[in-house]
Design a protein around this motif. Structure first.
Motif, PDB file in Angstrom:
ATOM      1  N   HIS A 134       0.973  -0.899   0.105  1.00 51.72           N
ATOM      2  CA  HIS A 134      -0.090   0.370  -0.243  1.00 51.72           C
ATOM      3  C   HIS A 134       0.812   1.526  -0.372  1.00 51.72           C
ATOM      4  O   HIS A 134       1.692   0.883   0.557  1.00 51.72           O
ATOM      5  CB  HIS A 134      -1.102   0.069   1.431  1.00 51.72           C
ATOM      6  CG  HIS A 134      -1.367  -1.234   1.271  1.00 51.72           C
ATOM      7  ND1 HIS A 134      -2.614  -1.205   1.179  1.00 51.72           N
ATOM      8  CD2 HIS A 134      -1.536  -2.116   2.155  1.00 51.72           C
ATOM      9  CE1 HIS A 134      -3.592  -2.373   1.700  1.00 51.72           C
ATOM     10  NE2 HIS A 134      -2.348  -2.961   1.998  1.00 51.72           N
ATOM     11  N   SER A 135       0.636   1.975  -0.941  1.00 49.60           N
ATOM     12  CA  SER A 135       1.137   3.946  -1.058  1.00 49.60           C
ATOM     13  C   SER A 135      -0.079   4.865  -0.315  1.00 49.60           C
ATOM     14  O   SER A 135      -1.022   4.259  -0.395  1.00 49.60           O
ATOM     15  CB  SER A 135       1.729   3.788  -2.078  1.00 49.60           C
ATOM     16  OG  SER A 135       0.616   4.684  -3.254  1.00 49.60           O
ATOM     17  N   PHE A 136      -0.171   5.214   1.265  1.00 45.95           N
ATOM     18  CA  PHE A 136      -0.460   6.286   1.571  1.00 45.95           C
ATOM     19  C   PHE A 136       0.077   7.703   2.060  1.00 45.95           C
ATOM     20  O   PHE A 136       0.920   7.717   2.469  1.00 45.95           O
ATOM     21  CB  PHE A 136      -1.470   5.419   3.016  1.00 45.95           C
ATOM     22  CG  PHE A 136       0.001   5.062   4.137  1.00 45.95           C
ATOM     23  CD1 PHE A 136      -0.507   6.095   4.759  1.00 45.95           C
ATOM     24  CD2 PHE A 136       0.771   4.480   3.711  1.00 45.95           C
ATOM     25  CE1 PHE A 136       0.412   5.850   6.259  1.00 45.95           C
ATOM     26  CE2 PHE A 136       1.542   3.426   4.694  1.00 45.95           C
ATOM     27  CZ  PHE A 136       1.531   4.855   5.983  1.00 45.95           C
TER      28      PHE A 136
ATOM     29  N   ILE B 256       6.335   1.449   6.931  1.00 48.14           N
ATOM     30  CA  ILE B 256       7.976   2.060   6.313  1.00 48.14           C
ATOM     31  C   ILE B 256       7.416   3.634   6.202  1.00 48.14           C
ATOM     32  O   ILE B 256       6.491   3.710   5.188  1.00 48.14           O
ATOM     33  CB  ILE B 256       8.848   1.371   5.878  1.00 48.14           C
ATOM     34  CG1 ILE B 256       8.880  -0.017   6.598  1.00 48.14           C
ATOM     35  CG2 ILE B 256       9.654   2.020   5.126  1.00 48.14           C
ATOM     36  CD1 ILE B 256       8.881  -1.169   5.024  1.00 48.14           C
ATOM     37  N   ASP B 257       7.693   4.775   6.621  1.00 49.27           N
ATOM     38  CA  ASP B 257       8.244   5.985   6.504  1.00 49.27           C
ATOM     39  C   ASP B 257       8.902   6.148   5.169  1.00 49.27           C
ATOM     40  O   ASP B 257      10.535   6.255   5.085  1.00 49.27           O
ATOM     41  CB  ASP B 257       8.429   6.390   7.823  1.00 49.27           C
ATOM     42  CG  ASP B 257       7.700   8.080   7.920  1.00 49.27           C
ATOM     43  OD1 ASP B 257       7.700   8.375   6.618  1.00 49.27           O
ATOM     44  OD2 ASP B 257       7.251   8.572   9.006  1.00 49.27           O
TER      45      ASP B 257
ATOM     46  N   GLY C  40       4.349   5.099   3.850  1.00 46.70           N
ATOM     47  CA  GLY C  40       3.945   6.736   3.772  1.00 46.70           C
ATOM     48  C   GLY C  40       4.530   8.045   3.534  1.00 46.70           C
ATOM     49  O   GLY C  40       5.788   7.453   3.431  1.00 46.70           O
ATOM     50  N   CYS C  41       3.393   8.429   2.712  1.00 46.57           N
ATOM     51  CA  CYS C  41       5.031   9.770   2.858  1.00 46.57           C
ATOM     52  C   CYS C  41       3.993  10.931   3.271  1.00 46.57           C
ATOM     53  O   CYS C  41       2.517  11.069   3.271  1.00 46.57           O
ATOM     54  CB  CYS C  41       4.844  10.130   1.605  1.00 46.57           C
ATOM     55  SG  CYS C  41       3.837  10.077   0.181  1.00 46.57           S
ATOM     56  N   THR C  42       4.307  11.862   3.351  1.00 49.53           N
ATOM     57  CA  THR C  42       3.228  13.111   3.487  1.00 49.53           C
ATOM     58  C   THR C  42       1.724  13.327   2.294  1.00 49.53           C
ATOM     59  O   THR C  42       0.500  13.527   3.341  1.00 49.53           O
ATOM     60  CB  THR C  42       3.628  14.614   3.126  1.00 49.53           C
ATOM     61  OG1 THR C  42       4.887  13.985   4.192  1.00 49.53           O
ATOM     62  CG2 THR C  42       2.927  15.892   3.428  1.00 49.53           C
ATOM     63  N   GLY C  43       1.915  13.240   1.085  1.00 47.98           N
ATOM     64  CA  GLY C  43       0.657  12.910   0.274  1.00 47.98           C
ATOM     65  C   GLY C  43       0.214  12.053  -0.146  1.00 47.98           C
ATOM     66  O   GLY C  43      -1.030  11.700  -1.380  1.00 47.98           O
ATOM     67  N   GLY C  44       1.158  11.105   0.117  1.00 50.69           N
ATOM     68  CA  GLY C  44       0.844   9.788  -0.893  1.00 50.69           C
ATOM     69  C   GLY C  44       0.289   9.791  -2.195  1.00 50.69           C
ATOM     70  O   GLY C  44       0.022   8.873  -3.240  1.00 50.69           O
ATOM     71  N   GLN C  45       1.396  10.585  -2.742  1.00 53.32           N
ATOM     72  CA  GLN C  45       1.006  10.641  -4.048  1.00 53.32           C
ATOM     73  C   GLN C  45       2.221  10.186  -4.841  1.00 53.32           C
ATOM     74  O   GLN C  45       2.615   9.201  -5.926  1.00 53.32           O
ATOM     75  CB  GLN C  45       0.723  11.927  -5.342  1.00 53.32           C
ATOM     76  CG  GLN C  45       0.514  12.660  -6.206  1.00 53.32           C
ATOM     77  CD  GLN C  45       0.484  13.562  -6.486  1.00 53.32           C
ATOM     78  OE1 GLN C  45      -0.255  14.304  -5.473  1.00 53.32           O
ATOM     79  NE2 GLN C  45       0.874  14.671  -7.851  1.00 53.32           N
ATOM     80  N   HIS C  46       4.128  10.646  -4.424  1.00 58.74           N
ATOM     81  CA  HIS C  46       4.777  11.121  -5.024  1.00 58.74           C
ATOM     82  C   HIS C  46       5.782   9.338  -4.692  1.00 58.74           C
ATOM     83  O   HIS C  46       5.713   9.072  -5.014  1.00 58.74           O
ATOM     84  CB  HIS C  46       5.594  12.038  -5.179  1.00 58.74           C
ATOM     85  CG  HIS C  46       5.203  13.263  -5.875  1.00 58.74           C
ATOM     86  ND1 HIS C  46       4.583  14.131  -5.152  1.00 58.74           N
ATOM     87  CD2 HIS C  46       4.735  13.641  -7.167  1.00 58.74           C
ATOM     88  CE1 HIS C  46       3.899  14.815  -5.809  1.00 58.74           C
ATOM     89  NE2 HIS C  46       3.942  14.146  -7.436  1.00 58.74           N
ATOM     90  N   ARG C  47       6.574   9.693  -3.304  1.00 59.68           N
ATOM     91  CA  ARG C  47       7.529   9.301  -3.313  1.00 59.68           C
ATOM     92  C   ARG C  47       7.317   7.293  -2.277  1.00 59.68           C
ATOM     93  O   ARG C  47       7.045   6.797  -2.667  1.00 59.68           O
ATOM     94  CB  ARG C  47       8.231   9.445  -1.428  1.00 59.68           C
ATOM     95  CG  ARG C  47       8.673  10.968  -1.728  1.00 59.68           C
ATOM     96  CD  ARG C  47       9.205  11.762  -0.371  1.00 59.68           C
ATOM     97  NE  ARG C  47       8.115  12.324   0.260  1.00 59.68           N
ATOM     98  CZ  ARG C  47       8.244  13.030   1.196  1.00 59.68           C
ATOM     99  NH1 ARG C  47       9.388  13.311   1.720  1.00 59.68           N
ATOM    100  NH2 ARG C  47       7.400  13.973   1.005  1.00 59.68           N
ATOM    101  N   SER C  48       5.857   7.270  -1.366  1.00 59.01           N
ATOM    102  CA  SER C  48       5.423   6.030  -1.675  1.00 59.01           C
ATOM    103  C   SER C  48       4.804   5.388  -2.553  1.00 59.01           C
ATOM    104  O   SER C  48       4.628   4.464  -2.878  1.00 59.01           O
ATOM    105  CB  SER C  48       3.889   6.489  -0.559  1.00 59.01           C
ATOM    106  OG  SER C  48       2.803   7.571  -0.992  1.00 59.01           O
TER     107      SER C  48
END
Length: 277
Positions: free
Chosen positions: A146-148, A162-163, A227-235
Motif C-alpha cells: 500500500h501507498s498512503f 515504512i515511512d 507512507g509519505c506526506t501526500g501519498g502521491q509521489h514517494r510512497s
C-alpha cells in the motif's frame, strides 16, 4: 469468492429448509450458506438454535462468519446501489440499519469469524476470505503493498509500515508536482536521492527473507505500507519498485495506491502477480 475457493454456495436460504438440505445426499464440497434478515422466515432465535444444533453434529465442522460494516459505509453502499434496506421503512436507511444491528447482536456474539468490510477493496476482501476459508493445501502467501498519506492515517490491517518522508520530495519540483510515483520522471527523482539505494537495498534484504518464513507459519496474506506526506509521489514510487522486485522473485503481489484511488474515485487496485515460490 467462496465459490472460487471450492464452496457450494446458497444465498438467502429459508431457515425452514436448512434441515432438509443437510439431511440430503452427502456433500461433495464444503457448503456456504448466506443467511440474513432478508429471509422470509428469519428470526434471531431460530438462527441461533439452528447454529447450536448443527454445532452438535460430529460429522459437521461449522463456522459462522459475520460480515460487519460501519454505518457511514453502509449508507454509501445503499445510496450507490439505490437498494432499499430490508428493514427500512419508507426508504429511510438509518432506522433500518439500527434495527438490523440490534436484531443481529446475538448472532454477532456467536460468530467464529468477525470480518469488518469497511473500507476494504474487493481485493482486500478476497484476501481476508482466503485467509479464513481457503483449504490449507491451496493456501499461498499473497502480499499487498500500500501507498498512503499520513495525513489520512494508516490503512487498515497493515503488518509492516515504512515511512518514506525522509526521501527527496518531488512535490517541490513544479514540473513533477502534478504527476505521481508511477511516472518514470518521479521515480527517477525519488531514486536520485543519495539515500535511496541504501534504503531500498536494506528494506528488500529485510522483507524478502520474511516472506517464506511467514508462509511456512501458515500466514496467507501480508500487508506492507509505505507512507509519505501526500501519498502521491514517494510512497507510490517505492510501492511500485517493491511490487516489481517481489513479483520478479515469484511472489503473488498486489499494489494499492489509496490516495490515487480516492482521487480517481475508484477502489480498484492494480496488480502485479507472479507464482509463489
Amino acid at each position: 469468492m467462496l465459490e472460487d475457493l471450492g464452496f457450494e454456495v446458497i444465498d438467502n436460504l429459508p431457515l425452514s429448509l436448512l434441515g432438509r438440505l443437510l439431511d440430503g445426499p452427502p456433500l461433495s464440497h464444503p457448503l456456504a450458506l448466506g443467511l440474513d434478515v432478508r429471509n422470509r422466515d428469519f428470526s434471531t432465535d431460530a438462527l441461533i438454535d439452528a447454529i447450536d444444533r448443527l454445532a452438535q453434529r460430529s460429522e459437521l465442522r461449522l463456522q459462522v462468519l459475520y460480515l460487519d460494516c460501519d454505518e457511514d459505509e453502509l449508507v454509501r453502499r445503499y445510496s450507490e446501489t439505490r437498494r432499499r434496506h430490508p428493514l427500512a421503512p419508507a426508504d429511510s436507511l438509518l432506522p433500518g440499519i439500527a434495527r438490523e444491528r440490534e436484531l443481529l447482536v446475538p448472532v454477532r456474539a456467536r460468530a467464529d469469524v468477525l470480518l469488518d468490510s469497511s473500507g476494504l477493496s474487493p481485493h482486500d476482501l478476497r484476501a481476508e476470505i482466503e485467509h479464513w476459508f481457503a483449504p490449507p493445501e491451496g493456501r499461498t502467501l499473497a502480499v499487498t503493498i500500500h501507498s498512503f498519506s499520513y495525513k489520512r492515517g494508516l490503512p487498515r490491517g497493515l503488518d509492516l509500515v515504512i515511512d518514506c518522508r525522509f526521501l527527496r520530495n518531488p512535490h517541490w519540483d513544479a514540473a513533477l508536482r502534478p504527476l505521481d510515483g508511477r511516472d518514470a520522471r518521479v521515480d527517477a527523482h525519488v531514486a536520485g536521492d543519495p539515500r535511496f539505494d541504501g534504503f531500498f537495498t536494506s528494506m528488500c534484504d529485510f522483507v524478502v527473507p520474511l516472506l517464506p518464513a511467514y508462509h511456512a507459519e501458515g500466514k496467507t496474506h501480508l500487508s506492507i505500507g509505505f507512507g509519505c506526506t501526500g501519498g502521491q509521489h514517494r510512497s507510490v514510487a517505492v510501492t511500485e519498485r517493491l511490487a516489481k522486485a517481489l513479483a520478479k522473485e515469484g511472489w503473488q503481489v498486489s499494489k494499492r495506491h489509496r490516495e490515487l484511488e480516492r482521487r480517481a474515485g475508484t477502489g480498484v487496485s492494480s496488480a502485479a502477480r507472479g507464482q509463489v515460490a
